[in-house]
Motif scaffolding. Structure first.
Motif, short mmCIF file in Angstrom:
data_model
loop_
_atom_site.label_atom_id
_atom_site.label_comp_id
_atom_site.label_asym_id
_atom_site.label_seq_id
_atom_site.Cartn_x
_atom_site.Cartn_y
_atom_site.Cartn_z
N ARG A 371 0.80 -1.22 0.00
CA ARG A 371 0.00 0.00 0.00
C ARG A 371 0.83 1.27 0.00
O ARG A 371 0.35 2.33 -0.39
CB ARG A 371 -0.94 0.01 1.21
CG ARG A 371 -0.22 -0.16 2.53
CD ARG A 371 -1.19 -0.29 3.68
NE ARG A 371 -1.77 0.98 4.04
CZ ARG A 371 -1.14 1.90 4.76
NH1 ARG A 371 0.10 1.69 5.19
NH2 ARG A 371 -1.73 3.03 5.05
N THR A 372 2.09 1.20 0.44
CA THR A 372 2.92 2.40 0.51
C THR A 372 3.92 2.49 -0.65
O THR A 372 4.79 3.36 -0.63
CB THR A 372 3.68 2.45 1.85
OG1 THR A 372 4.50 1.28 1.98
CG2 THR A 372 2.71 2.52 3.02
N ALA A 373 3.82 1.60 -1.60
CA ALA A 373 4.76 1.63 -2.73
C ALA A 373 4.67 2.95 -3.48
O ALA A 373 3.59 3.45 -3.75
CB ALA A 373 4.46 0.47 -3.68
N HIS A 374 5.83 3.53 -3.80
CA HIS A 374 5.92 4.79 -4.55
C HIS A 374 5.11 5.89 -3.87
O HIS A 374 4.55 6.77 -4.55
CB HIS A 374 5.41 4.61 -5.99
CG HIS A 374 6.13 3.54 -6.75
ND1 HIS A 374 7.49 3.52 -6.90
CD2 HIS A 374 5.66 2.44 -7.39
CE1 HIS A 374 7.84 2.47 -7.62
NE2 HIS A 374 6.75 1.79 -7.92
N LEU A 375 5.03 5.88 -2.57
CA LEU A 375 4.16 6.82 -1.87
C LEU A 375 4.59 8.27 -2.10
O LEU A 375 3.75 9.15 -2.33
CB LEU A 375 4.12 6.51 -0.38
CG LEU A 375 3.19 7.38 0.47
CD1 LEU A 375 1.77 7.33 -0.08
CD2 LEU A 375 3.22 6.93 1.92
N THR A 376 5.89 8.53 -2.06
CA THR A 376 6.37 9.90 -2.27
C THR A 376 5.97 10.40 -3.66
O THR A 376 5.47 11.52 -3.81
CB THR A 376 7.90 9.96 -2.12
OG1 THR A 376 8.26 9.56 -0.79
CG2 THR A 376 8.42 11.38 -2.37
N GLU A 377 6.17 9.55 -4.66
CA GLU A 377 5.83 9.94 -6.03
C GLU A 377 4.32 10.10 -6.19
O GLU A 377 3.84 10.99 -6.91
CB GLU A 377 6.34 8.90 -7.02
CG GLU A 377 7.86 8.82 -7.13
CD GLU A 377 8.48 7.98 -6.01
OE1 GLU A 377 7.71 7.44 -5.16
OE2 GLU A 377 9.72 7.85 -6.00
N ARG A 378 3.55 9.23 -5.53
CA ARG A 378 2.09 9.33 -5.63
C ARG A 378 1.56 10.58 -4.95
O ARG A 378 0.56 11.16 -5.37
CB ARG A 378 1.43 8.07 -5.08
CG ARG A 378 1.64 6.86 -5.98
CD ARG A 378 0.75 5.69 -5.61
NE ARG A 378 1.16 5.02 -4.39
CZ ARG A 378 0.38 4.78 -3.36
NH1 ARG A 378 -0.89 5.18 -3.38
NH2 ARG A 378 0.83 4.13 -2.30
N ARG A 379 2.19 11.00 -3.86
CA ARG A 379 1.78 12.25 -3.21
C ARG A 379 1.98 13.43 -4.18
O ARG A 379 1.11 14.31 -4.30
CB ARG A 379 2.58 12.49 -1.94
CG ARG A 379 2.21 11.58 -0.78
CD ARG A 379 2.80 12.09 0.52
NE ARG A 379 2.63 11.12 1.57
CZ ARG A 379 1.49 10.95 2.26
NH1 ARG A 379 0.44 11.69 1.97
NH2 ARG A 379 1.41 10.05 3.21
N LYS A 380 3.11 13.44 -4.85
CA LYS A 380 3.37 14.50 -5.83
C LYS A 380 2.34 14.45 -6.95
O LYS A 380 1.85 15.48 -7.40
CB LYS A 380 4.78 14.34 -6.41
CG LYS A 380 5.91 14.57 -5.40
CD LYS A 380 7.26 14.29 -6.04
CE LYS A 380 8.39 14.45 -5.05
NZ LYS A 380 9.71 14.11 -5.65
N MET A 381 2.02 13.24 -7.40
CA MET A 381 1.06 13.09 -8.48
C MET A 381 -0.32 13.59 -8.08
O MET A 381 -0.99 14.30 -8.85
CB MET A 381 0.98 11.61 -8.89
CG MET A 381 0.02 11.33 -10.05
SD MET A 381 -0.01 9.58 -10.53
CE MET A 381 -0.96 8.90 -9.13
N MET A 382 -0.76 13.25 -6.86
CA MET A 382 -2.09 13.68 -6.42
C MET A 382 -2.17 15.19 -6.26
O MET A 382 -3.20 15.81 -6.55
CB MET A 382 -2.45 12.97 -5.11
CG MET A 382 -2.56 11.45 -5.23
SD MET A 382 -3.85 10.89 -6.37
CE MET A 382 -5.28 10.93 -5.28
#
Length: 405
Positions: A371-382
């Motif tokens: 569930r936390t995979a690529h979390l930093t990148e996904r935060r930027k994406m959102m």
């Protein structure tokens, strides 16, 4: 030592319940009042369980041993005897132990542990309405392809071709389970490949062109219906979760300070927990809504009762009220909107997008991302997505407002 009929007849009750063991997990339990019950102790899926086999003398020693042998045979095939008995009871006493309905209910109990409740209910309703009345009593090992096709064609005849394909798929899954557990030797569903009319593929309506997204966002801002519904409409494009995941959201799942929404596995289609990073715009909408519904369980409570979530048709009904036809935009369409624009316009990596959509994304070694995979990148994406929507809403150019590198 194994029990004998003489020893059982002579056994007297004591102050506490006592057990007389026969071997192989079978024992006779004698209550202080003199009642005698046959029990079978066994292990399944690393858990110790017990199965009642009847009372003595109605069930004699030979009968109890026969029932033990039957249960042991089920265990050897990977079947829990307790679940098999429940399936038999649900199917009715007139069904044979290996009838299609009994095996199907047993399969359903086993599989539904990994399904969301709505999905499990739909499959059982499909079997009860379209399969069991016709072939439920048929011994599963004797079911022919012709009988199965006749059953499925009844669904085709009423024009429900997509449902017919799903019925056949579910029957095939039951039959594979029957083979795996030793109740059948072949799967007649495999003989029916190409036997049903093809499904005309349709896609859920979605607005994906940036020039058309802007009027939709402005219409949401101008929505004059219930505030809870308006909040759901505002959050739907920002979060692009499945409509059921959105409407059933609970306040206990949110950490607004951290900017996280943790959806538990039980409410996810794939039965895996899902983390949704919250952009500042989503947090602001949620904080505003919290003042109204924050003391209750649901983020979007129903109009008639705060103890239930909002209707599954609330968002679609609001879209119709705003003038968007059902073949133009749906609540589920916000997912297609995000997937298309994030990929084709904002050029985010497809695996980031698919992971945020809670699809079955795997790494190069075939392992499912957590569930936390690529979390930093996904935060930027959102955050980039939320800013992009703001820019569309206000009539700006369809470009990013700032760098998210």
């Amino acid at each position: 030592m194994a029990l004998t009929d003489t020893a059982i007849r002579k056994a007297k009750p004591e102050a506490k319940a006592r057990r007389l063991f026969d071997g192989g997990g079978l024992y006779l339990e004698i209550s202080p009042k003199g009642g005698k019950w046959w029990r079978l102790k066994y292990r399944h899926a690393n858990k110790e369980k017990r199965l009642s086999l009847g009372t003595y003398p109605e069930t004699g020693l030979a009968d109890a041993r026969e029932k033990r042998a039957t249960a042991r045979k089920l265990l050897a095939s990977g079947v829990d005897p307790s679940e098999h008995r429940k399936a038999e009871k649900a199917a009715g006493v007139e069904r044979s132990a290996n009838s299609f309905e009994v095996v199907a209910r047993e399969w359903h109990v086993k599989q539904s542990k990994a399904w969301v409740e709505d999905h499990a209910s739909r499959i059982m309703l499909r079997l009860e309405n379209d399969v069991f009345p016709w072939i439920g009593a048929k011994p599963i090992g004797e079911l022919s392809a012709k009988e199965l096709l006749t059953t499925v064609n009844r669904v085709v005849a009423r024009g429900a071709i997509e449902s017919a394909h799903r019925v056949l798929q579910n029957c095939g899954q039951v039959l594979r389970y029957a083979i795996a557990t030793g109740r059948s030797e072949r799967n007649p569903a495999t003989d029916l490949k190409g036997a049903l009319p093809p499904v005309n593929e349709t896609h859920r309506a979605a607005i994906t062109e940036p020039a058309s997204i802007a009027p939709l966002l402005r219409a949401i801002d101008g929505y004059t219906g219930a505030f809870v519904t308006k909040s759901a409409l505002r959050l739907a494009p920002l979060l692009f979760v499945r409509p059921g995941e959105l409407r059933q959201a609970e306040w206990s799942e949110f950490d607004l300070d951290a900017g996280d929404w943790n959806i538990p596995a039980a409410r996810m289609k794939m039965r895996q927990p899902h983390l949704v990073p919250l952009a500042p715009q989503a947090i602001a909408t949620l904080r505003e809504l919290h003042a109204l519904t924050g003391r209750g369980r649901y983020v979007f409570p129903g109009a008639r009762s705060r103890t239930r979530p909002m209707s599954n048709n609330a968002v679609n009904a609001a879209l119709r009220r705003m003038g968007f036809a059902k073949d133009e935009m749906t609540g589920h369409g916000f997912r297609a909107m995000a997937r298309t624009v994030l990929d084709e316009v904002l050029h985010f990596r497809p695996d980031y997008i698919e992971h945020q959509l809670a699809h079955a994304v795997r790494d190069p070694n075939g392992r499912a991302y957590n569930r936390t995979a690529h979390l930093t990148e996904r935060r930027k994406m959102m955050s980039a997505w939320a800013d992009y929507l703001d820019n569309l809403r206000t009539g700006g150019n369809v470009v990013l407002l700032r760098s998210y590198a």
